[in-house]
Scaffold this motif. Structure first.
Motif, PDB file in Angstrom:
ATOM      1  N   LEU A 131      40.953  30.149  45.695  1.00  0.00           N
ATOM      2  CA  LEU A 131      42.023  31.229  45.974  1.00  0.00           C
ATOM      3  C   LEU A 131      40.817  32.335  46.391  1.00  0.00           C
ATOM      4  N   VAL A 132      41.190  33.055  47.321  1.00  0.00           N
ATOM      5  CA  VAL A 132      40.265  34.307  47.858  1.00  0.00           C
ATOM      6  C   VAL A 132      41.256  35.234  47.947  1.00  0.00           C
ATOM      7  N   LEU A 133      40.618  36.396  47.404  1.00  0.00           N
ATOM      8  CA  LEU A 133      41.751  37.502  47.410  1.00  0.00           C
ATOM      9  C   LEU A 133      40.713  38.634  47.949  1.00  0.00           C
ATOM     10  N   GLY A 134      41.436  39.460  48.927  1.00  0.00           N
ATOM     11  CA  GLY A 134      40.801  40.541  48.993  1.00  0.00           C
ATOM     12  C   GLY A 134      41.772  41.753  49.379  1.00  0.00           C
ATOM     13  N   ALA A 135      41.041  43.260  50.108  1.00  0.00           N
ATOM     14  CA  ALA A 135      42.117  43.881  50.785  1.00  0.00           C
ATOM     15  C   ALA A 135      41.729  44.456  51.986  1.00  0.00           C
ATOM     16  N   SER A 136      42.707  44.642  52.792  1.00  0.00           N
ATOM     17  CA  SER A 136      42.264  44.968  54.304  1.00  0.00           C
ATOM     18  C   SER A 136      41.628  46.314  54.331  1.00  0.00           C
ATOM     19  N   ASP A 137      41.655  47.345  53.362  1.00  0.00           N
ATOM     20  CA  ASP A 137      40.828  48.473  53.309  1.00  0.00           C
ATOM     21  C   ASP A 137      39.758  48.571  52.270  1.00  0.00           C
ATOM     22  N   ASP A 138      39.325  47.597  51.855  1.00  0.00           N
ATOM     23  CA  ASP A 138      38.056  47.302  50.964  1.00  0.00           C
ATOM     24  C   ASP A 138      36.924  47.409  51.948  1.00  0.00           C
ATOM     25  N   PRO A 139      36.180  48.297  51.887  1.00  0.00           N
ATOM     26  CA  PRO A 139      35.202  48.599  52.965  1.00  0.00           C
ATOM     27  C   PRO A 139      33.945  47.517  52.638  1.00  0.00           C
ATOM     28  N   THR A 140      33.744  46.804  51.497  1.00  0.00           N
ATOM     29  CA  THR A 140      32.735  46.011  51.309  1.00  0.00           C
ATOM     30  C   THR A 140      33.006  44.443  51.704  1.00  0.00           C
ATOM     31  N   THR A 141      34.141  44.212  52.307  1.00  0.00           N
ATOM     32  CA  THR A 141      34.265  42.959  52.831  1.00  0.00           C
ATOM     33  C   THR A 141      34.968  43.022  54.284  1.00  0.00           C
ATOM     34  N   THR A 142      35.031  41.890  55.084  1.00  0.00           N
ATOM     35  CA  THR A 142      35.729  41.641  56.153  1.00  0.00           C
ATOM     36  C   THR A 142      36.604  40.527  56.157  1.00  0.00           C
ATOM     37  N   ALA A 143      37.542  40.295  56.764  1.00  0.00           N
ATOM     38  CA  ALA A 143      38.540  39.096  56.921  1.00  0.00           C
ATOM     39  C   ALA A 143      37.523  37.761  57.029  1.00  0.00           C
ATOM     40  N   SER A 144      36.624  37.900  58.079  1.00  0.00           N
ATOM     41  CA  SER A 144      35.823  36.618  58.400  1.00  0.00           C
ATOM     42  C   SER A 144      35.036  36.416  57.000  1.00  0.00           C
ATOM     43  N   GLU A 145      34.631  37.250  56.554  1.00  0.00           N
ATOM     44  CA  GLU A 145      33.783  37.110  55.248  1.00  0.00           C
ATOM     45  C   GLU A 145      34.240  36.461  54.028  1.00  0.00           C
ATOM     46  N   LEU A 146      35.861  36.716  54.242  1.00  0.00           N
ATOM     47  CA  LEU A 146      36.556  36.208  52.907  1.00  0.00           C
ATOM     48  C   LEU A 146      36.983  34.649  53.371  1.00  0.00           C
ATOM     49  N   HIS A 147      37.318  34.625  54.875  1.00  0.00           N
ATOM     50  CA  HIS A 147      37.640  33.252  55.076  1.00  0.00           C
ATOM     51  C   HIS A 147      36.402  32.193  55.194  1.00  0.00           C
ATOM     52  N   ALA A 148      35.418  32.732  55.112  1.00  0.00           N
ATOM     53  CA  ALA A 148      34.166  31.939  55.152  1.00  0.00           C
ATOM     54  C   ALA A 148      33.837  31.284  53.533  1.00  0.00           C
ATOM     55  N   TRP A 149      34.702  31.621  52.672  1.00  0.00           N
ATOM     56  CA  TRP A 149      34.588  30.939  51.449  1.00  0.00           C
ATOM     57  C   TRP A 149      34.928  29.480  51.580  1.00  0.00           C
ATOM     58  N   SER A 150      35.828  29.253  52.538  1.00  0.00           N
ATOM     59  CA  SER A 150      36.317  27.775  52.811  1.00  0.00           C
ATOM     60  C   SER A 150      35.224  26.924  53.045  1.00  0.00           C
ATOM     61  N   GLU A 151      34.114  27.280  53.572  1.00  0.00           N
ATOM     62  CA  GLU A 151      32.867  26.634  54.014  1.00  0.00           C
ATOM     63  C   GLU A 151      32.154  26.037  52.795  1.00  0.00           C
ATOM     64  N   LEU A 152      32.531  26.427  51.642  1.00  0.00           N
ATOM     65  CA  LEU A 152      32.024  26.018  50.407  1.00  0.00           C
ATOM     66  C   LEU A 152      32.478  25.248  49.499  1.00  0.00           C
ATOM     67  N   THR A 153      33.490  24.578  49.962  1.00  0.00           N
ATOM     68  CA  THR A 153      34.146  23.641  49.183  1.00  0.00           C
ATOM     69  C   THR A 153      35.021  22.639  49.986  1.00  0.00           C
ATOM     70  N   ARG A 154      34.915  21.371  49.549  1.00  0.00           N
ATOM     71  CA  ARG A 154      35.870  20.395  50.132  1.00  0.00           C
ATOM     72  C   ARG A 154      36.971  20.026  49.448  1.00  0.00           C
ATOM     73  N   GLY A 155      37.466  21.037  48.485  1.00  0.00           N
ATOM     74  CA  GLY A 155      38.809  21.337  48.112  1.00  0.00           C
ATOM     75  C   GLY A 155      39.700  22.295  49.051  1.00  0.00           C
ATOM     76  N   SER A 156      40.876  22.565  48.574  1.00  0.00           N
ATOM     77  CA  SER A 156      41.756  23.308  49.510  1.00  0.00           C
ATOM     78  C   SER A 156      41.290  24.897  49.061  1.00  0.00           C
ATOM     79  N   THR A 157      41.630  25.829  50.227  1.00  0.00           N
ATOM     80  CA  THR A 157      41.388  27.251  50.097  1.00  0.00           C
ATOM     81  C   THR A 157      42.453  27.975  50.484  1.00  0.00           C
TER      82      THR A 157
END
Length: 259
Positions: free
Chosen positions: A198-224
Motif C-alpha cells: 500500500l503506497v500513500l502520499g499527498a498531492s501537495d507533498d513537495p518531496t514526492t511525485t505521483a510517478s515516484e509513488l506509483h513506481a513502488w509497484s515495480e519492486l514487488t510481484r504482489g499487489s500494489t
C-alpha cells in the motif's frame, strides 16, 4: 487503552483485549521521531489492530543511546528484534525515512526462513528507492544549515527547535543520524515474492511525485494499491491521521477476520 513498552525498540498501545483475528501494525517513524508520533493513532484504529511503534536509538526513551547512522546498522539490529517480537499476522508501516526502513526490513525478513513475514507493507511519503534522486549531504552541514535545509525541504520543523540551543543538543544528534541513514542509503534489492504494497502520499507533498509513488509497484510481484490524499503536506500522517488510518484499515480488513 494502556501503553506498554516491551523493550527498547517497541511501544505497544492496546485498545482492547486480544481478539480472534487480531493483526499487529508495526509503525516506523520519520526522521528525528520515535514511537510516540503514532500514539494518536491508537484511538483511530479498530480494536482488532494491535498498534506497535518503533523507537530507534538516540531519541525519546532511548535518548541516552548513540544514534545509528546507516541502514545496515538499523536492519542488523532491528531485524532480529522484530523477528523475535512480532508474530504473524502483522503489517509494516513507515513514513518518509520509515518507509525505506520498512522496505529494507521486509526484504531482510524475507531472507530468513524462520522469520515472520508481513501481510502488507505500507510505504508513505517516500519515492520508490530505485527512482529517488541522488541525496545531498545535509547530515554533514553545521546545525544552523542542517535545520534550514530540512525546514526548506520538508517543513514541519518547530520554531522552538530552530531557536533553542538546549533543544538542539537533545534532538539534533538523532535527526542528523537519521539523515545520514537516508543520504547514505543505496537501493539494492527487491521485495520477496508475494509482498503486497500500500503506497500513500499527498498531492501537495513537495518531496514526492505521483510517478515516484506509483513506481513502488515495480519492486514487488504482489499487489500494489496507491492512495494519494488531496492535501496534508509531507507530514500528512499527523495532519490527516484519520484518512491515513482509514486507508490502512481498508487494506488490512481483507487480511484478517476481526470477529
Amino acid at each position: 487503552m494502556r501503553e506498554r513498552t516491551d523493550d527498547a525498540w517497541f511501544t505497544n498501545w492496546r485498545n482492547a483485549a486480544d481478539q480472534v483475528g487480531q493483526i499487529t501494525l508495526v509503525c516506523l517513524p520519520h526522521a528525528g521521531a520515535g514511537a510516540s508520533v503514532y500514539a494518536r493513532w491508537a484511538t483511530l484504529l479498530p480494536p482488532w489492530i494491535d498498534l506497535v511503534g518503533i523507537t530507534l536509538p538516540g531519541r525519546e526513551s532511548r535518548i541516552s543511546e548513540s544514534p545509528l547512522t546507516s541502514m545496515d546498522e538499523v536492519i542488523s539490529r532491528l531485524g532480529p528484534a522484530v523477528s523475535a517480537r512480532v508474530q504473524e499476522p502483522f503489517a509494516l508501516f513507515g513514513h518518509s525515512l520509515g518507509a525505506l526502513i520498512g522496505y529494507e526490513l521486509a526484504c531482510w525478513l524475507g531472507t530468513r526462513c524462520s522469520a515472520a513475514r508481513p501481510e502488507l507493507l505500507v510505504v508513505s511519503g517516500r519515492a520508490a528507492p530505485h527512482r529517488a534522486g541522488r541525496r545531498s549531504g545535509i547530515h554533514e552541514l553545521d546545525d544552523d544549515a542542517l535545520l534550514t535545509a530540512l525546514h526548506e525541504r520538508y517543513g514541519g520543523i518547530p520554531e522552538a527547535l530552530l531557536g533553542n540551543l538546549e533543544l538542539r543538543e537533545v534532538f539534533l544528534p538523532a535527526l542528523r543520524g537519521d539523515m545520514s541513514i537516508l543520504e547514505r542509503y543505496r537501493f539494492g534489492r527487491r521485495l520477496p515474492a508475494g509482498t503486497d504494497l500500500l503506497v500513500l502520499g499527498a498531492s501537495d507533498d513537495p518531496t514526492t511525485t505521483a510517478s515516484e509513488l506509483h513506481a513502488w509497484s515495480e519492486l514487488t510481484r504482489g499487489s500494489t494499491t496507491v492512495t494519494i490524499l488531496p492535501d496534508g503536506g509531507h507530514f500528512y500522517t499527523q495532519t490527516r491521521p484519520r484518512q491515513v488510518t482509514e486507508a490502512i484499515v481498508d487494506e488490512l480488513v481483507t487480511r484478517t477476520t476481526p470477529w
